[in-house]
Design a protein around this motif. Structure first.
Motif, PDB file in Angstrom:
ATOM      1  N   ALA A  80       0.888  -1.250  -0.014  1.00 58.94           N
ATOM      2  CA  ALA A  80       0.031  -0.049  -0.011  1.00 58.94           C
ATOM      3  C   ALA A  80       1.051   1.249  -0.084  1.00 58.94           C
ATOM      4  O   ALA A  80       0.646   1.995  -0.756  1.00 58.94           O
ATOM      5  CB  ALA A  80      -0.981  -0.040   1.174  1.00 58.94           C
ATOM      6  N   GLY A  81       1.942   1.237   0.749  1.00 55.87           N
ATOM      7  CA  GLY A  81       2.608   2.381   0.764  1.00 55.87           C
ATOM      8  C   GLY A  81       3.728   2.530  -0.280  1.00 55.87           C
ATOM      9  O   GLY A  81       3.823   3.810  -1.013  1.00 55.87           O
ATOM     10  N   GLU A  82       4.044   1.679  -0.977  1.00 61.14           N
ATOM     11  CA  GLU A  82       4.865   1.513  -2.333  1.00 61.14           C
ATOM     12  C   GLU A  82       3.859   2.153  -3.330  1.00 61.14           C
ATOM     13  O   GLU A  82       4.050   2.881  -4.423  1.00 61.14           O
ATOM     14  CB  GLU A  82       5.288   0.389  -2.790  1.00 61.14           C
ATOM     15  CG  GLU A  82       6.438   0.000  -1.949  1.00 61.14           C
ATOM     16  CD  GLU A  82       6.889  -1.580  -2.120  1.00 61.14           C
ATOM     17  OE1 GLU A  82       7.790  -1.937  -1.771  1.00 61.14           O
ATOM     18  OE2 GLU A  82       6.073  -2.368  -2.760  1.00 61.14           O
ATOM     19  N   GLU A  83       2.435   1.697  -3.380  1.00 62.99           N
ATOM     20  CA  GLU A  83       1.445   2.098  -4.407  1.00 62.99           C
ATOM     21  C   GLU A  83       1.158   3.569  -4.136  1.00 62.99           C
ATOM     22  O   GLU A  83       1.138   4.326  -5.249  1.00 62.99           O
ATOM     23  CB  GLU A  83       0.282   1.193  -4.446  1.00 62.99           C
ATOM     24  CG  GLU A  83      -0.712   1.619  -5.366  1.00 62.99           C
ATOM     25  CD  GLU A  83      -1.866   0.741  -5.525  1.00 62.99           C
ATOM     26  OE1 GLU A  83      -2.878   1.065  -6.830  1.00 62.99           O
ATOM     27  OE2 GLU A  83      -2.164  -0.167  -4.916  1.00 62.99           O
ATOM     28  N   ALA A  84       1.195   4.045  -3.180  1.00 69.97           N
ATOM     29  CA  ALA A  84       0.755   5.576  -2.662  1.00 69.97           C
ATOM     30  C   ALA A  84       2.124   6.386  -3.372  1.00 69.97           C
ATOM     31  O   ALA A  84       1.964   7.263  -4.003  1.00 69.97           O
ATOM     32  CB  ALA A  84       0.638   5.789  -1.216  1.00 69.97           C
ATOM     33  N   GLU A  85       3.494   5.573  -3.087  1.00 66.52           N
ATOM     34  CA  GLU A  85       4.634   6.418  -3.912  1.00 66.52           C
ATOM     35  C   GLU A  85       4.399   6.497  -5.294  1.00 66.52           C
ATOM     36  O   GLU A  85       4.821   7.418  -5.773  1.00 66.52           O
ATOM     37  CB  GLU A  85       5.693   5.592  -3.486  1.00 66.52           C
ATOM     38  CG  GLU A  85       7.019   6.343  -3.498  1.00 66.52           C
ATOM     39  CD  GLU A  85       8.217   5.580  -2.755  1.00 66.52           C
ATOM     40  OE1 GLU A  85       9.412   5.977  -3.254  1.00 66.52           O
ATOM     41  OE2 GLU A  85       8.119   4.735  -2.013  1.00 66.52           O
ATOM     42  N   LEU A  86       4.246   5.267  -5.845  1.00 68.97           N
ATOM     43  CA  LEU A  86       4.043   5.294  -7.231  1.00 68.97           C
ATOM     44  C   LEU A  86       2.884   6.287  -7.784  1.00 68.97           C
ATOM     45  O   LEU A  86       2.988   6.953  -8.901  1.00 68.97           O
ATOM     46  CB  LEU A  86       3.333   3.746  -7.797  1.00 68.97           C
ATOM     47  CG  LEU A  86       3.247   3.643  -9.231  1.00 68.97           C
ATOM     48  CD1 LEU A  86       4.481   3.995 -10.255  1.00 68.97           C
ATOM     49  CD2 LEU A  86       2.762   2.248  -9.473  1.00 68.97           C
ATOM     50  N   THR A  87       1.775   6.319  -7.131  1.00 65.96           N
ATOM     51  CA  THR A  87       0.446   7.371  -7.531  1.00 65.96           C
ATOM     52  C   THR A  87       1.201   8.721  -7.535  1.00 65.96           C
ATOM     53  O   THR A  87       0.899   9.495  -8.595  1.00 65.96           O
ATOM     54  CB  THR A  87      -0.522   6.980  -6.653  1.00 65.96           C
ATOM     55  OG1 THR A  87      -1.112   5.772  -6.821  1.00 65.96           O
ATOM     56  CG2 THR A  87      -1.702   8.187  -6.924  1.00 65.96           C
ATOM     57  N   ARG A  88       2.041   9.155  -6.490  1.00 63.36           N
ATOM     58  CA  ARG A  88       2.486  10.449  -6.303  1.00 63.36           C
ATOM     59  C   ARG A  88       3.702  10.626  -7.645  1.00 63.36           C
ATOM     60  O   ARG A  88       3.484  11.801  -8.060  1.00 63.36           O
ATOM     61  CB  ARG A  88       3.129  10.776  -5.013  1.00 63.36           C
ATOM     62  CG  ARG A  88       2.395  10.805  -3.809  1.00 63.36           C
ATOM     63  CD  ARG A  88       2.889  11.154  -2.679  1.00 63.36           C
ATOM     64  NE  ARG A  88       4.024  10.315  -2.079  1.00 63.36           N
ATOM     65  CZ  ARG A  88       3.748   9.195  -1.415  1.00 63.36           C
ATOM     66  NH1 ARG A  88       2.517   9.122  -1.021  1.00 63.36           N
ATOM     67  NH2 ARG A  88       4.600   8.517  -0.918  1.00 63.36           N
ATOM     68  N   TRP A  89       4.206   9.505  -7.888  1.00 67.34           N
ATOM     69  CA  TRP A  89       5.295   9.848  -8.882  1.00 67.34           C
ATOM     70  C   TRP A  89       4.550   9.918 -10.434  1.00 67.34           C
ATOM     71  O   TRP A  89       4.816  10.823 -10.984  1.00 67.34           O
ATOM     72  CB  TRP A  89       6.220   8.575  -8.810  1.00 67.34           C
ATOM     73  CG  TRP A  89       7.295   8.734 -10.024  1.00 67.34           C
ATOM     74  CD1 TRP A  89       8.320   9.259 -10.020  1.00 67.34           C
ATOM     75  CD2 TRP A  89       7.109   8.086 -11.482  1.00 67.34           C
ATOM     76  NE1 TRP A  89       8.929   9.142 -11.322  1.00 67.34           N
ATOM     77  CE2 TRP A  89       8.321   8.535 -12.067  1.00 67.34           C
ATOM     78  CE3 TRP A  89       5.979   7.277 -12.103  1.00 67.34           C
ATOM     79  CZ2 TRP A  89       8.387   7.722 -13.516  1.00 67.34           C
ATOM     80  CZ3 TRP A  89       6.297   6.886 -13.240  1.00 67.34           C
ATOM     81  CH2 TRP A  89       7.400   6.988 -13.940  1.00 67.34           C
ATOM     82  N   GLU A  90       3.353   9.155 -10.518  1.00 65.49           N
ATOM     83  CA  GLU A  90       2.609   9.083 -11.757  1.00 65.49           C
ATOM     84  C   GLU A  90       2.078  10.296 -11.918  1.00 65.49           C
ATOM     85  O   GLU A  90       1.891  11.208 -13.336  1.00 65.49           O
ATOM     86  CB  GLU A  90       1.579   8.036 -11.741  1.00 65.49           C
ATOM     87  CG  GLU A  90       2.177   6.711 -11.988  1.00 65.49           C
ATOM     88  CD  GLU A  90       1.146   5.742 -11.611  1.00 65.49           C
ATOM     89  OE1 GLU A  90       0.874   4.394 -12.138  1.00 65.49           O
ATOM     90  OE2 GLU A  90      -0.016   5.887 -10.679  1.00 65.49           O
ATOM     91  N   ALA A  91       1.586  11.254 -10.850  1.00 63.42           N
ATOM     92  CA  ALA A  91       1.044  12.375 -11.005  1.00 63.42           C
ATOM     93  C   ALA A  91       1.907  13.492 -11.557  1.00 63.42           C
ATOM     94  O   ALA A  91       1.351  14.348 -11.892  1.00 63.42           O
ATOM     95  CB  ALA A  91       0.401  12.989  -9.707  1.00 63.42           C
ATOM     96  N   THR A  92       3.204  13.414 -11.386  1.00 66.31           N
ATOM     97  CA  THR A  92       4.250  14.308 -12.010  1.00 66.31           C
ATOM     98  C   THR A  92       4.445  13.956 -13.506  1.00 66.31           C
ATOM     99  O   THR A  92       5.500  14.530 -13.960  1.00 66.31           O
ATOM    100  CB  THR A  92       5.567  14.342 -11.040  1.00 66.31           C
ATOM    101  OG1 THR A  92       6.276  13.086 -11.196  1.00 66.31           O
ATOM    102  CG2 THR A  92       5.296  14.530  -9.520  1.00 66.31           C
ATOM    103  N   ARG A  93       3.757  13.096 -13.850  1.00 66.04           N
ATOM    104  CA  ARG A  93       4.465  12.577 -15.284  1.00 66.04           C
ATOM    105  C   ARG A  93       3.424  13.078 -16.068  1.00 66.04           C
ATOM    106  O   ARG A  93       2.272  13.045 -16.222  1.00 66.04           O
ATOM    107  CB  ARG A  93       4.597  11.113 -15.459  1.00 66.04           C
ATOM    108  CG  ARG A  93       5.937  10.551 -14.542  1.00 66.04           C
ATOM    109  CD  ARG A  93       7.357  11.280 -14.999  1.00 66.04           C
ATOM    110  NE  ARG A  93       8.456  11.039 -14.209  1.00 66.04           N
ATOM    111  CZ  ARG A  93       8.665  11.629 -13.209  1.00 66.04           C
ATOM    112  NH1 ARG A  93       8.228  12.888 -12.790  1.00 66.04           N
ATOM    113  NH2 ARG A  93       9.837  11.508 -12.706  1.00 66.04           N
TER     114      ARG A  93
END
Length: 93
Positions: A80-93
């Motif tokens: 869950a924590g990694e997916e939240a990190e991925l979601t934040r990263w995706e929002a910058t792309r």
């Protein structure tokens, strides 16, 4: 980069309920996130991304020395924590 299946990788995926096609989807995903990873055998490349259905996976690649090829050695769902990190990263792309 060409991806090849490492010995035992498909059996590993089956135990985790991950389809080989899902791994391929992550590797082809437009917003895949390559990240350095480490194992007891040395450094690996991990790729975080999503399948077409939105499932967040981490794929482990073992680069082949002196080439642009890599062996797919494992994959797993993101925590869950990694997916939240991925979601934040995706929002910058």
């Amino acid at each position: 980069m060409t991806f090849m299946w490492a010995g035992g990788a498909l059996e590993w995926l089956a135990r985790l309920g991950i389809e080989p096609s899902e791994v391929q989807q992550v590797l082809q995903y437009g917003k895949r996130w390559p990240r350095q990873g480490y194992t007891s055998a040395g450094a690996v490349l991990t790729v975080w991304g999503r399948t077409r259905t939105g499932r967040a996976l981490l794929v482990v690649l073992w680069p082949e020395q002196g080439s642009m090829n890599a062996h797919i050695t494992a994959a797993r769902e993101l925590t869950a924590g990694e997916e939240a990190e991925l979601t934040r990263w995706e929002a910058t792309r």
